[in-house]
Design a protein around this motif. Sequence first.
Motif, PDB file in Angstrom:
ATOM      1  N   ASP A 194       0.826  -1.223   0.000  1.00  0.00           N
ATOM      2  CA  ASP A 194       0.000   0.000   0.000  1.00  0.00           C
ATOM      3  C   ASP A 194       0.861   1.275   0.000  1.00  0.00           C
ATOM      4  OD1 ASP A 194       0.797  -0.901   2.551  1.00  0.00           O
ATOM      5  OD2 ASP A 194      -0.494   0.620   3.466  1.00  0.00           O
ATOM      6  N   ARG A 195       2.187   1.128   0.224  1.00  0.00           N
ATOM      7  CA  ARG A 195       3.059   2.310   0.242  1.00  0.00           C
ATOM      8  C   ARG A 195       3.743   2.547  -1.105  1.00  0.00           C
ATOM      9  NH1 ARG A 195       5.957   0.320   5.421  1.00  0.00           N
ATOM     10  NH2 ARG A 195       7.805   1.192   4.420  1.00  0.00           N
ATOM     11  N   ALA A 196       3.427   1.718  -2.113  1.00  0.00           N
ATOM     12  CA  ALA A 196       4.079   1.900  -3.418  1.00  0.00           C
ATOM     13  C   ALA A 196       3.076   1.652  -4.548  1.00  0.00           C
ATOM     14  CB  ALA A 196       5.253   0.941  -3.553  1.00  0.00           C
ATOM     15  N   LEU A 197       3.412   2.236  -5.691  1.00  0.00           N
ATOM     16  CA  LEU A 197       2.578   2.048  -6.882  1.00  0.00           C
ATOM     17  C   LEU A 197       3.106   0.826  -7.637  1.00  0.00           C
ATOM     18  CD1 LEU A 197       0.375   3.720  -8.542  1.00  0.00           C
ATOM     19  CD2 LEU A 197       2.310   4.419  -9.950  1.00  0.00           C
ATOM     20  N   ILE A 198       2.199  -0.012  -8.123  1.00  0.00           N
ATOM     21  CA  ILE A 198       2.630  -1.197  -8.888  1.00  0.00           C
ATOM     22  C   ILE A 198       2.719  -0.823 -10.366  1.00  0.00           C
ATOM     23  CG2 ILE A 198       2.070  -3.559  -9.575  1.00  0.00           C
ATOM     24  CD1 ILE A 198       0.581  -3.870  -6.949  1.00  0.00           C
ATOM     25  N   SER A 199       3.889  -1.104 -10.938  1.00  0.00           N
ATOM     26  CA  SER A 199       4.127  -0.778 -12.342  1.00  0.00           C
ATOM     27  C   SER A 199       4.437  -2.053 -13.119  1.00  0.00           C
ATOM     28  CB  SER A 199       5.314   0.188 -12.412  1.00  0.00           C
ATOM     29  OG  SER A 199       5.727   0.359 -13.744  1.00  0.00           O
ATOM     30  N   ILE A 200       4.174  -2.009 -14.424  1.00  0.00           N
ATOM     31  CA  ILE A 200       4.485  -3.169 -15.270  1.00  0.00           C
ATOM     32  C   ILE A 200       5.260  -2.711 -16.500  1.00  0.00           C
ATOM     33  CG2 ILE A 200       2.668  -4.723 -14.537  1.00  0.00           C
ATOM     34  CD1 ILE A 200       1.180  -3.216 -17.029  1.00  0.00           C
ATOM     35  N   HIS A 201       6.007  -3.637 -17.083  1.00  0.00           N
ATOM     36  CA  HIS A 201       6.931  -3.295 -18.166  1.00  0.00           C
ATOM     37  C   HIS A 201       7.088  -4.559 -19.013  1.00  0.00           C
ATOM     38  CE1 HIS A 201      10.941  -1.349 -19.420  1.00  0.00           C
ATOM     39  NE2 HIS A 201      11.020  -2.584 -19.919  1.00  0.00           N
ATOM     40  N   CYS A 202       6.516  -4.574 -20.218  1.00  0.00           N
ATOM     41  CA  CYS A 202       6.508  -5.819 -20.993  1.00  0.00           C
ATOM     42  C   CYS A 202       7.244  -5.705 -22.317  1.00  0.00           C
ATOM     43  CB  CYS A 202       5.073  -6.224 -21.288  1.00  0.00           C
ATOM     44  SG  CYS A 202       4.159  -6.597 -19.794  1.00  0.00           S
ATOM     45  N   HIS A 203       7.959  -6.774 -22.647  1.00  0.00           N
ATOM     46  CA  HIS A 203       8.611  -6.870 -23.960  1.00  0.00           C
ATOM     47  C   HIS A 203       7.810  -7.808 -24.855  1.00  0.00           C
ATOM     48  CE1 HIS A 203      12.197  -4.348 -23.648  1.00  0.00           C
ATOM     49  NE2 HIS A 203      11.986  -4.489 -22.338  1.00  0.00           N
ATOM     50  N   ASN A 204       8.062  -7.662 -26.163  1.00  0.00           N
ATOM     51  CA  ASN A 204       7.131  -8.240 -27.136  1.00  0.00           C
ATOM     52  C   ASN A 204       7.655  -9.477 -27.853  1.00  0.00           C
ATOM     53  OD1 ASN A 204       4.558  -7.946 -28.187  1.00  0.00           O
ATOM     54  ND2 ASN A 204       5.317  -6.919 -30.042  1.00  0.00           N
ATOM     55  N   ASP A 205       8.554 -10.223 -27.216  1.00  0.00           N
ATOM     56  CA  ASP A 205       9.189 -11.349 -27.912  1.00  0.00           C
ATOM     57  C   ASP A 205       8.192 -12.369 -28.442  1.00  0.00           C
ATOM     58  OD1 ASP A 205      12.425 -11.206 -26.975  1.00  0.00           O
ATOM     59  OD2 ASP A 205      10.966 -10.064 -25.855  1.00  0.00           O
ATOM     60  N   LEU A 206       7.076 -12.557 -27.733  1.00  0.00           N
ATOM     61  CA  LEU A 206       6.060 -13.499 -28.226  1.00  0.00           C
ATOM     62  C   LEU A 206       4.830 -12.743 -28.742  1.00  0.00           C
ATOM     63  CD1 LEU A 206       6.336 -16.262 -25.459  1.00  0.00           C
ATOM     64  CD2 LEU A 206       7.130 -16.392 -27.826  1.00  0.00           C
ATOM     65  N   GLY A 207       5.004 -11.454 -28.981  1.00  0.00           N
ATOM     66  CA  GLY A 207       3.891 -10.658 -29.524  1.00  0.00           C
ATOM     67  C   GLY A 207       2.787 -10.423 -28.505  1.00  0.00           C
ATOM     68  N   MET A 208       3.088 -10.541 -27.203  1.00  0.00           N
ATOM     69  CA  MET A 208       2.017 -10.422 -26.201  1.00  0.00           C
ATOM     70  C   MET A 208       2.217  -9.239 -25.251  1.00  0.00           C
ATOM     71  SD  MET A 208       0.937 -14.319 -25.329  1.00  0.00           S
ATOM     72  CE  MET A 208       2.484 -15.042 -24.851  1.00  0.00           C
ATOM     73  N   ALA A 209       3.106  -8.318 -25.587  1.00  0.00           N
ATOM     74  CA  ALA A 209       3.426  -7.234 -24.645  1.00  0.00           C
ATOM     75  C   ALA A 209       2.192  -6.407 -24.273  1.00  0.00           C
ATOM     76  CB  ALA A 209       4.508  -6.335 -25.237  1.00  0.00           C
ATOM     77  N   VAL A 210       1.370  -6.066 -25.268  1.00  0.00           N
ATOM     78  CA  VAL A 210       0.193  -5.243 -24.958  1.00  0.00           C
ATOM     79  C   VAL A 210      -0.828  -6.071 -24.178  1.00  0.00           C
ATOM     80  CG1 VAL A 210      -1.756  -3.997 -25.990  1.00  0.00           C
ATOM     81  CG2 VAL A 210       0.557  -3.646 -26.878  1.00  0.00           C
ATOM     82  N   ALA A 211      -1.060  -7.312 -24.614  1.00  0.00           N
ATOM     83  CA  ALA A 211      -2.032  -8.171 -23.915  1.00  0.00           C
ATOM     84  C   ALA A 211      -1.596  -8.393 -22.463  1.00  0.00           C
ATOM     85  CB  ALA A 211      -2.158  -9.504 -24.640  1.00  0.00           C
ATOM     86  N   ASN A 212      -0.296  -8.618 -22.266  1.00  0.00           N
ATOM     87  CA  ASN A 212       0.209  -8.835 -20.906  1.00  0.00           C
ATOM     88  C   ASN A 212       0.024  -7.581 -20.051  1.00  0.00           C
ATOM     89  OD1 ASN A 212       0.976 -11.429 -21.510  1.00  0.00           O
ATOM     90  ND2 ASN A 212       3.117 -10.906 -21.938  1.00  0.00           N
ATOM     91  N   SER A 213       0.314  -6.423 -20.662  1.00  0.00           N
ATOM     92  CA  SER A 213       0.188  -5.168 -19.901  1.00  0.00           C
ATOM     93  C   SER A 213      -1.263  -4.940 -19.481  1.00  0.00           C
ATOM     94  CB  SER A 213       0.637  -3.971 -20.753  1.00  0.00           C
ATOM     95  OG  SER A 213       1.960  -4.156 -21.188  1.00  0.00           O
ATOM     96  N   LEU A 214      -2.182  -5.165 -20.418  1.00  0.00           N
ATOM     97  CA  LEU A 214      -3.593  -4.933 -20.098  1.00  0.00           C
ATOM     98  C   LEU A 214      -4.080  -5.905 -19.024  1.00  0.00           C
ATOM     99  CD1 LEU A 214      -4.880  -4.263 -23.729  1.00  0.00           C
ATOM    100  CD2 LEU A 214      -4.784  -2.588 -21.865  1.00  0.00           C
ATOM    101  N   ALA A 215      -3.596  -7.155 -19.102  1.00  0.00           N
ATOM    102  CA  ALA A 215      -4.008  -8.145 -18.092  1.00  0.00           C
ATOM    103  C   ALA A 215      -3.522  -7.717 -16.712  1.00  0.00           C
ATOM    104  CB  ALA A 215      -3.442  -9.514 -18.454  1.00  0.00           C
ATOM    105  N   ALA A 216      -2.293  -7.175 -16.657  1.00  0.00           N
ATOM    106  CA  ALA A 216      -1.745  -6.760 -15.358  1.00  0.00           C
ATOM    107  C   ALA A 216      -2.482  -5.525 -14.831  1.00  0.00           C
ATOM    108  CB  ALA A 216      -0.255  -6.476 -15.503  1.00  0.00           C
ATOM    109  N   LEU A 217      -2.873  -4.628 -15.733  1.00  0.00           N
ATOM    110  CA  LEU A 217      -3.633  -3.447 -15.282  1.00  0.00           C
ATOM    111  C   LEU A 217      -4.973  -3.900 -14.697  1.00  0.00           C
ATOM    112  CD1 LEU A 217      -2.949  -0.927 -18.218  1.00  0.00           C
ATOM    113  CD2 LEU A 217      -2.021  -0.815 -15.897  1.00  0.00           C
ATOM    114  N   LYS A 218      -5.581  -4.846 -15.365  1.00  0.00           N
ATOM    115  CA  LYS A 218      -6.883  -5.353 -14.901  1.00  0.00           C
ATOM    116  C   LYS A 218      -6.772  -5.928 -13.487  1.00  0.00           C
ATOM    117  CE  LYS A 218     -11.191  -6.355 -16.095  1.00  0.00           C
ATOM    118  NZ  LYS A 218     -12.155  -5.279 -16.015  1.00  0.00           N
ATOM    119  N   LYS A 219      -5.584  -6.464 -13.170  1.00  0.00           N
ATOM    120  CA  LYS A 219      -5.414  -7.082 -11.846  1.00  0.00           C
ATOM    121  C   LYS A 219      -4.899  -6.098 -10.792  1.00  0.00           C
ATOM    122  CE  LYS A 219      -6.599 -11.300 -12.931  1.00  0.00           C
ATOM    123  NZ  LYS A 219      -7.875 -11.854 -12.449  1.00  0.00           N
TER     124      LYS A 219
END
Length: 511
Positions: A194-219
């Motif tokens: 609760d004292r920090a912001l959760i951030s995500i950072h995805c690379h696209n080696d399997l073409g899933m960087a955007v899908a992975n980022s959106l899934a993490a935002l949803k969670k």
Amino acid sequence: MDKVIVFDTTLRDGEQGAGGSLNIGEKLEIAHQLEKLGVDVIEAGFPASSPGDFEAVKLIAKEIRTPIICALTFAQPDSIDAAWKAVKGAEHPRIHIFLSSSDIQMFYQLKKSREEILESAREMVAHAKSYLDDVEFSPMDASRTDPEYLYKITTAVIDAGATTVNFPDTVGYATPSGYGELVEGIISNVPNIDRALISIHCHNDLGMAVANSLAALKKGARQVECTVNGIGERAGNASMEEIVMALKTRNDFYQMDTNIVTAEIYKTSRMVSDLTGFTVQPNKAIVGLNAFRHESGIHQDGVLKKAITYEIMDPRSVGIPSSSLVLGKLSGRHAFKERLAELGYSLNDEDLNRAFASFKKLADKKKEVVDRDIDSLIAEEMRTTSEIYHLEHVQISCGSPGIPTATVKLTTPYGQTVTDASPGTGPVDAMYKAINRIVKVPNNLTEFTVKSVTEGIDAIGAVLIRIESSGMTYTGRGADTDILVSCAKAYMNALNRLLMAKKTTKRARGE
Ligand code: KIV
Ligand code: ZN
């Protein structure tokens, strides 16, 4: 509505991609545009990595006042000190420390134990914290890190003062559900999260960087690290415009919002593509040439009746101009200026005069001047404003049989005009050899691409080249209705960038 912080790393991870090389002026120009676009954080560079990066971060920190300006650093005191020196002039500075946390990277690359890494992470966050409050920590290769160890290191760095914790999918290995679970795991198992912001950072080696980022935002992640056009290391990073437009278009599902001014997306994409030399594939979502073009008869019929039949986004919402107004040789300065404004360009009087003169020359050669021609013309103007050597004239004689020969006239940094000539194996070789006789900087041509900006025999030909010198790559672009002149301009552009980079390095070393 939950707000997602957009952390743009185009100038750091994006530029890190093979062949990407921006000079300081170009980085600043992109940073200004990112500010206009409304990104919350600009990762401006990695100051300890090179004198050029240090200077660029320092300049961006001084000039760009609204977003947070972030500097990346190794988890080492010297590197953190350099990051602080570069970023301390910012209105809102941030230091971003990264350190590998997966067994694979810790053992094989760093040759350190889990305990040693944990201790170093804690100490280095505390060291950065002695300079400023806003400190981000990334356990590198988080998606391949043992979850229990990830919770432990995250807890430790938050205790040491990290205000943002970022979980990179460094090698693009994650899947959407697995990466979402990683975020859920962090929320449930890190007691001080609760004292920090959760951030995500995805690379696209399997073409899933955007899908992975959106899934993490949803969670529950609330900062997303991404780049314009998805450029970056290897297959690139998550594409900023795709994430932002997914959140906006499917707001019913995501229920999250960003501060991005979406109408600036297209212009930003064009600028980044033009300056980095990384062209955008035509079928790229949101900003590709075909993203809003309908070819099938049924689709065209539907769109003409009601756009929503086959368009889920209004092209104007990402800044693609609505009208396809065509200019020609009878178009006046006023019409030209209006069109520029609609395309998002605001030029001062001097630049406008120069651009208008180039437009008139182009309109004399080309019956119809469309938006893509104007974009190319403005990019060409921008390239020539900060030159060290300037191409005044080029003349080529070639054919079969015959020996291709080129004569070039350049203006030198001292204002002299120098003419030289050379034969070559072909016209481009002859031209480049003639230029080399004047500029005298050893280099190798590693890439050469020609494409036409629009259709038709009178189209502008755009040339992209890359040259290599002392282990660094420099991109050059040139555009003209005469394809050989485009080749000469592209080579001059690459050479000027090489010379400017050398100048910056010398200045930083105090030479
Ligand atoms: O991909 C990665 O792990 C990175 C870190 C430096 C954040 O870019
Ligand atoms: Zn990365």
